[in-house]
Design a protein around this motif. Structure first.
Motif, PDB file in Angstrom:
ATOM      1  N   ARG A 270       0.821  -1.221   0.000  1.00  0.00           N
ATOM      2  CA  ARG A 270       0.000   0.000   0.000  1.00  0.00           C
ATOM      3  C   ARG A 270       0.852   1.268   0.000  1.00  0.00           C
ATOM      4  O   ARG A 270       0.312   2.370   0.050  1.00  0.00           O
ATOM      5  CB  ARG A 270      -0.919   0.003   1.227  1.00  0.00           C
ATOM      6  N   SER A 271       2.157   1.132  -0.051  1.00  0.00           N
ATOM      7  CA  SER A 271       3.045   2.300   0.023  1.00  0.00           C
ATOM      8  C   SER A 271       3.217   2.941  -1.352  1.00  0.00           C
ATOM      9  O   SER A 271       3.343   2.235  -2.368  1.00  0.00           O
ATOM     10  CB  SER A 271       4.428   1.900   0.550  1.00  0.00           C
ATOM     11  N   PRO A 272       3.256   4.272  -1.406  1.00  0.00           N
ATOM     12  CA  PRO A 272       3.554   4.937  -2.686  1.00  0.00           C
ATOM     13  C   PRO A 272       5.026   4.806  -3.041  1.00  0.00           C
ATOM     14  O   PRO A 272       5.845   4.390  -2.208  1.00  0.00           O
ATOM     15  CB  PRO A 272       3.181   6.401  -2.404  1.00  0.00           C
ATOM     16  N   LYS A 273       5.338   5.155  -4.252  1.00  0.00           N
ATOM     17  CA  LYS A 273       6.718   5.114  -4.742  1.00  0.00           C
ATOM     18  C   LYS A 273       7.146   6.527  -5.100  1.00  0.00           C
ATOM     19  O   LYS A 273       6.343   7.312  -5.611  1.00  0.00           O
ATOM     20  CB  LYS A 273       6.763   4.206  -5.980  1.00  0.00           C
ATOM     21  N   LEU A 274       8.391   6.852  -4.848  1.00  0.00           N
ATOM     22  CA  LEU A 274       8.879   8.214  -5.066  1.00  0.00           C
ATOM     23  C   LEU A 274       9.575   8.346  -6.414  1.00  0.00           C
ATOM     24  O   LEU A 274      10.376   7.497  -6.799  1.00  0.00           O
ATOM     25  CB  LEU A 274       9.856   8.613  -3.956  1.00  0.00           C
ATOM     26  N   HIS A 275       9.257   9.430  -7.117  1.00  0.00           N
ATOM     27  CA  HIS A 275       9.976   9.771  -8.343  1.00  0.00           C
ATOM     28  C   HIS A 275      10.235  11.273  -8.379  1.00  0.00           C
ATOM     29  O   HIS A 275       9.426  12.062  -7.884  1.00  0.00           O
ATOM     30  CB  HIS A 275       9.166   9.408  -9.596  1.00  0.00           C
ATOM     31  N   PHE A 276      11.343  11.659  -8.993  1.00  0.00           N
ATOM     32  CA  PHE A 276      11.549  13.053  -9.362  1.00  0.00           C
ATOM     33  C   PHE A 276      10.855  13.276 -10.707  1.00  0.00           C
ATOM     34  O   PHE A 276      10.663  12.341 -11.482  1.00  0.00           O
ATOM     35  CB  PHE A 276      13.042  13.374  -9.471  1.00  0.00           C
ATOM     36  N   PHE A 277      10.471  14.530 -10.969  1.00  0.00           N
ATOM     37  CA  PHE A 277       9.770  14.827 -12.210  1.00  0.00           C
ATOM     38  C   PHE A 277      10.718  14.924 -13.397  1.00  0.00           C
ATOM     39  O   PHE A 277      10.280  14.865 -14.543  1.00  0.00           O
ATOM     40  CB  PHE A 277       8.988  16.132 -12.075  1.00  0.00           C
ATOM     41  N   GLN A 321      -5.879   9.169 -24.649  1.00  0.00           N
ATOM     42  CA  GLN A 321      -6.282   8.481 -23.432  1.00  0.00           C
ATOM     43  C   GLN A 321      -6.170   9.427 -22.233  1.00  0.00           C
ATOM     44  O   GLN A 321      -5.355  10.335 -22.218  1.00  0.00           O
ATOM     45  CB  GLN A 321      -5.384   7.267 -23.179  1.00  0.00           C
ATOM     46  N   ARG A 322      -7.023   9.189 -21.231  1.00  0.00           N
ATOM     47  CA  ARG A 322      -6.887   9.887 -19.945  1.00  0.00           C
ATOM     48  C   ARG A 322      -6.492   8.827 -18.933  1.00  0.00           C
ATOM     49  O   ARG A 322      -7.298   7.969 -18.575  1.00  0.00           O
ATOM     50  CB  ARG A 322      -8.199  10.568 -19.544  1.00  0.00           C
ATOM     51  N   CYS A 323      -5.243   8.868 -18.514  1.00  0.00           N
ATOM     52  CA  CYS A 323      -4.695   7.776 -17.713  1.00  0.00           C
ATOM     53  C   CYS A 323      -4.410   8.199 -16.278  1.00  0.00           C
ATOM     54  O   CYS A 323      -3.990   9.329 -16.022  1.00  0.00           O
ATOM     55  CB  CYS A 323      -3.384   7.279 -18.312  1.00  0.00           C
ATOM     56  N   SER A 324      -4.592   7.253 -15.370  1.00  0.00           N
ATOM     57  CA  SER A 324      -4.043   7.402 -14.028  1.00  0.00           C
ATOM     58  C   SER A 324      -2.740   6.613 -13.983  1.00  0.00           C
ATOM     59  O   SER A 324      -2.554   5.639 -14.718  1.00  0.00           O
ATOM     60  CB  SER A 324      -5.022   6.875 -12.972  1.00  0.00           C
ATOM     61  N   PHE A 325      -1.822   7.052 -13.117  1.00  0.00           N
ATOM     62  CA  PHE A 325      -0.513   6.419 -12.991  1.00  0.00           C
ATOM     63  C   PHE A 325      -0.385   5.796 -11.604  1.00  0.00           C
ATOM     64  O   PHE A 325      -0.772   6.414 -10.600  1.00  0.00           O
ATOM     65  CB  PHE A 325       0.599   7.463 -13.157  1.00  0.00           C
ATOM     66  N   SER A 326       0.165   4.601 -11.547  1.00  0.00           N
ATOM     67  CA  SER A 326       0.406   3.947 -10.262  1.00  0.00           C
ATOM     68  C   SER A 326       1.543   2.947 -10.430  1.00  0.00           C
ATOM     69  O   SER A 326       2.137   2.838 -11.507  1.00  0.00           O
ATOM     70  CB  SER A 326      -0.871   3.254  -9.760  1.00  0.00           C
ATOM     71  N   HIS A 327       1.850   2.205  -9.367  1.00  0.00           N
ATOM     72  CA  HIS A 327       2.831   1.129  -9.461  1.00  0.00           C
ATOM     73  C   HIS A 327       2.241  -0.119  -8.822  1.00  0.00           C
ATOM     74  O   HIS A 327       1.307  -0.040  -8.018  1.00  0.00           O
ATOM     75  CB  HIS A 327       4.155   1.520  -8.781  1.00  0.00           C
ATOM     76  N   PHE A 328       2.767  -1.276  -9.190  1.00  0.00           N
ATOM     77  CA  PHE A 328       2.264  -2.553  -8.679  1.00  0.00           C
ATOM     78  C   PHE A 328       3.369  -3.266  -7.918  1.00  0.00           C
ATOM     79  O   PHE A 328       4.504  -3.374  -8.402  1.00  0.00           O
ATOM     80  CB  PHE A 328       1.799  -3.411  -9.849  1.00  0.00           C
ATOM     81  N   ARG A 329       3.021  -3.742  -6.731  1.00  0.00           N
ATOM     82  CA  ARG A 329       3.970  -4.549  -5.947  1.00  0.00           C
ATOM     83  C   ARG A 329       3.180  -5.383  -4.950  1.00  0.00           C
ATOM     84  O   ARG A 329       2.343  -4.846  -4.223  1.00  0.00           O
ATOM     85  CB  ARG A 329       4.975  -3.653  -5.223  1.00  0.00           C
ATOM     86  N   GLU A 335       6.719  -7.010  -8.915  1.00  0.00           N
ATOM     87  CA  GLU A 335       6.389  -5.607  -9.122  1.00  0.00           C
ATOM     88  C   GLU A 335       6.394  -5.220 -10.593  1.00  0.00           C
ATOM     89  O   GLU A 335       6.996  -5.885 -11.429  1.00  0.00           O
ATOM     90  CB  GLU A 335       7.345  -4.710  -8.335  1.00  0.00           C
ATOM     91  N   VAL A 336       5.696  -4.129 -10.863  1.00  0.00           N
ATOM     92  CA  VAL A 336       5.704  -3.467 -12.163  1.00  0.00           C
ATOM     93  C   VAL A 336       5.923  -1.993 -11.889  1.00  0.00           C
ATOM     94  O   VAL A 336       5.194  -1.384 -11.102  1.00  0.00           O
ATOM     95  CB  VAL A 336       4.385  -3.692 -12.932  1.00  0.00           C
ATOM     96  N   ASP A 337       6.918  -1.416 -12.529  1.00  0.00           N
ATOM     97  CA  ASP A 337       7.338  -0.049 -12.189  1.00  0.00           C
ATOM     98  C   ASP A 337       6.229   0.976 -12.363  1.00  0.00           C
ATOM     99  O   ASP A 337       6.016   1.825 -11.498  1.00  0.00           O
ATOM    100  CB  ASP A 337       8.545   0.352 -13.046  1.00  0.00           C
ATOM    101  N   ILE A 338       5.528   0.920 -13.494  1.00  0.00           N
ATOM    102  CA  ILE A 338       4.509   1.932 -13.804  1.00  0.00           C
ATOM    103  C   ILE A 338       3.283   1.233 -14.380  1.00  0.00           C
ATOM    104  O   ILE A 338       3.398   0.419 -15.315  1.00  0.00           O
ATOM    105  CB  ILE A 338       5.040   2.967 -14.815  1.00  0.00           C
ATOM    106  N   VAL A 339       2.132   1.550 -13.821  1.00  0.00           N
ATOM    107  CA  VAL A 339       0.866   0.998 -14.302  1.00  0.00           C
ATOM    108  C   VAL A 339       0.015   2.153 -14.825  1.00  0.00           C
ATOM    109  O   VAL A 339      -0.242   3.124 -14.106  1.00  0.00           O
ATOM    110  CB  VAL A 339       0.113   0.254 -13.187  1.00  0.00           C
ATOM    111  N   LEU A 340      -0.403   2.058 -16.077  1.00  0.00           N
ATOM    112  CA  LEU A 340      -1.302   3.043 -16.671  1.00  0.00           C
ATOM    113  C   LEU A 340      -2.701   2.439 -16.711  1.00  0.00           C
ATOM    114  O   LEU A 340      -2.872   1.303 -17.151  1.00  0.00           O
ATOM    115  CB  LEU A 340      -0.865   3.396 -18.091  1.00  0.00           C
ATOM    116  N   GLU A 341      -3.687   3.201 -16.260  1.00  0.00           N
ATOM    117  CA  GLU A 341      -5.069   2.730 -16.290  1.00  0.00           C
ATOM    118  C   GLU A 341      -5.954   3.821 -16.871  1.00  0.00           C
ATOM    119  O   GLU A 341      -5.949   4.955 -16.387  1.00  0.00           O
ATOM    120  CB  GLU A 341      -5.537   2.365 -14.885  1.00  0.00           C
TER     121      GLU A 341
END
Length: 408
Positions: A270-277, A321-329, A335-341
């Motif tokens: 349930r933890s978020p993942k950190l990225h720089f922009f 597309q209008r996508c939300s961004f998340s990660h899977f683990r 894990e999957v680094d980036i999930v587009l939905e």
């Protein structure tokens, strides 16, 4: 001037929406694009001018009274202007009355989000994408959701890929040829943001600690966020750390990527993942240059993942597309680094690998994601440093990183 592919969406919004906000980090090209879009007869007012700013703060109603159309630059410096603009456009609902730019995410401020709900469209403008640098409008996200096989042109691999990743996308830094000069610009940029813009968006008791916090966050980019652990290095509790990270998020410096979730799987992180922009900004903070990567690629993987995340966010600003961004683990560390939905609940998975080889084992997380999504799973890709597209089962591919800026 590089083409900005968000321009079409901004022009469309101005044709049917009363207020349009171009939102994104400083020095990403918002002012240049707004000036390009606005006509010569449209007043241009920047709140970076001390006199203009004082007028806007002292009398926001009087500031906008009588304006038929206007461009207002850096609106976050006087957020009370938005309420005055609301009242104005409620009396005259002509579309395209105000084109605003903002270097902070104003929608995180409740009174701002409420004041212009239904009256304003927000369009993100991030630093230059590789597609914009090359002048080829990427269809990567649209192709992925159409389940089309990945395709790549403008192939970039090896040392050239490393240089593209580490350069980042800020136009000012990109134009500098020497790496020391590029990275010097990034450090000066961060100093200016902390000293000037942090005060505009939040009350921060310990302003001097913000550069140190950014340095700690740079070491954690690409990892799960642990506010307690991050704060411990700075003698901050987890509540204060979370607050300060959210300030940096609102200034488009970092982003916390939420975890993907489904009721089909109970054992998900349930933890978020950190990225720089921006990968160039991260590289400068970590003091990583092409010469450093040639000797030691240890840190390049995290920077490359940030680069891919950033490129996808940029492509999303002009995608159909209008996508939300998340990660899977999951709890077993699949894990999957980036999930587009997308809005239909369809899912595309993106994994990032800095090497030139991919094996079936590398798809373990993607297969778990596919099982969890069922028929909603459209495609899974591992982007890697190569020039070949290789299938790894139904709707699974190893694809060159260059597919991100493919116009085909």
């Amino acid at each position: 001037m590089y083409p900005r592919f968000a321009k079409t969406r901004i022009e469309e919004a101005l044709s049917d929406t009363r207020v349009v906000l171009i939102s994104g980090p400083r020095q990403s090209g918002k002012t240049t694009l707004a000036t390009d879009i606005a006509s010569e007869k449209t007043p241009f007012l920047t709140l970076d001018d001390a006199t203009v700013l004082r007028s806007a703060i002292d009398d926001p109603v009087g500031f906008v009274r009588g304006l038929d159309r206007s461009v207002i630059d850096e609106i976050q410096r006087a957020p009370d202007l938005l309420l005055a603009i609301k009242n104005l456009v409620d009396h005259d609902k002509t579309p395209g009355r105000f084109l605003l730019t903002g270097s902070a995410n104003l929608m995180t401020i409740p009174k701002v989000a409420d004041s212009l709900a239904g009256r304003m469209e927000v369009i993100r403008l991030l630093p230059l994408s590789q597609a914009e640098i090359l002048g080829a409008k990427s269809k990567f996200i649209d192709r992925a959701f159409a389940a089309e096989k990945p395709a790549a042109d403008h192939m970039t691999v090896g040392d050239n890929l490393v240089e593209s990743v580490l350069a980042g996308g800020y136009p000012e830094a990109f134009g500098r040829t020497k790496w020391a000069r590029k990275q010097g610009w990034y450090h000066g940029y961060l100093d200016a943001i902390v000293q000037r813009d942090v005060r505009d968006v939040a009350q921060v008791e310990h302003l001097a600690i913000m550069p140190k916090l950014l340095s700690v966050l740079a070491e954690h980019s690409g990892q799960l966020v642990n506010y307690t652990g991050i704060g411990a290095a700075l003698d901050l509790n987890h509540v204060t750390t979370r607050k300060y990270v959210s300030v940096l998020e609102s200034l488009f410096l970092v982003h916390t990527l939420p975890p993907w979730f489904t009721n089909r799987l109970k054992r998900l992180t349930r933890s978020p993942k950190l990225h720089f922009f921006d990968a160039g900004l991260l590289a400068a903070m970590l003091d990583v240059s092409p010469n450093v990567v040639k000797k030691d690629k240890t840190r390049f993987g995290a920077i490359l993942e940030t680069f891919v995340f950033s490129e996808l966010r940029k492509i999303a600003t002009w995608s159909k597309q209008r996508c939300s961004f998340s990660h899977f683990r999951d709890k077993d560390k699949n894990e999957v680094d980036i999930v587009l939905e997308n809005r239909r609940g369809e899912v595309v998975g993106i994994e990032v690998k800095s090497s030139a080889t991919v094996s079936a084992r590398d798809f373990s997380g993607m297969r778990k994601l596919s099982e969890a999504c069922g028929e909603k799973f459209v495609q899974g890709m591992i982007l890697y440093d190569h020039d070949q597209v290789v299938p790894f089962g139904e709707n699974m591919f190893a694809a060159p990183l260059s597919t991100l800026w493919s116009g085909s």
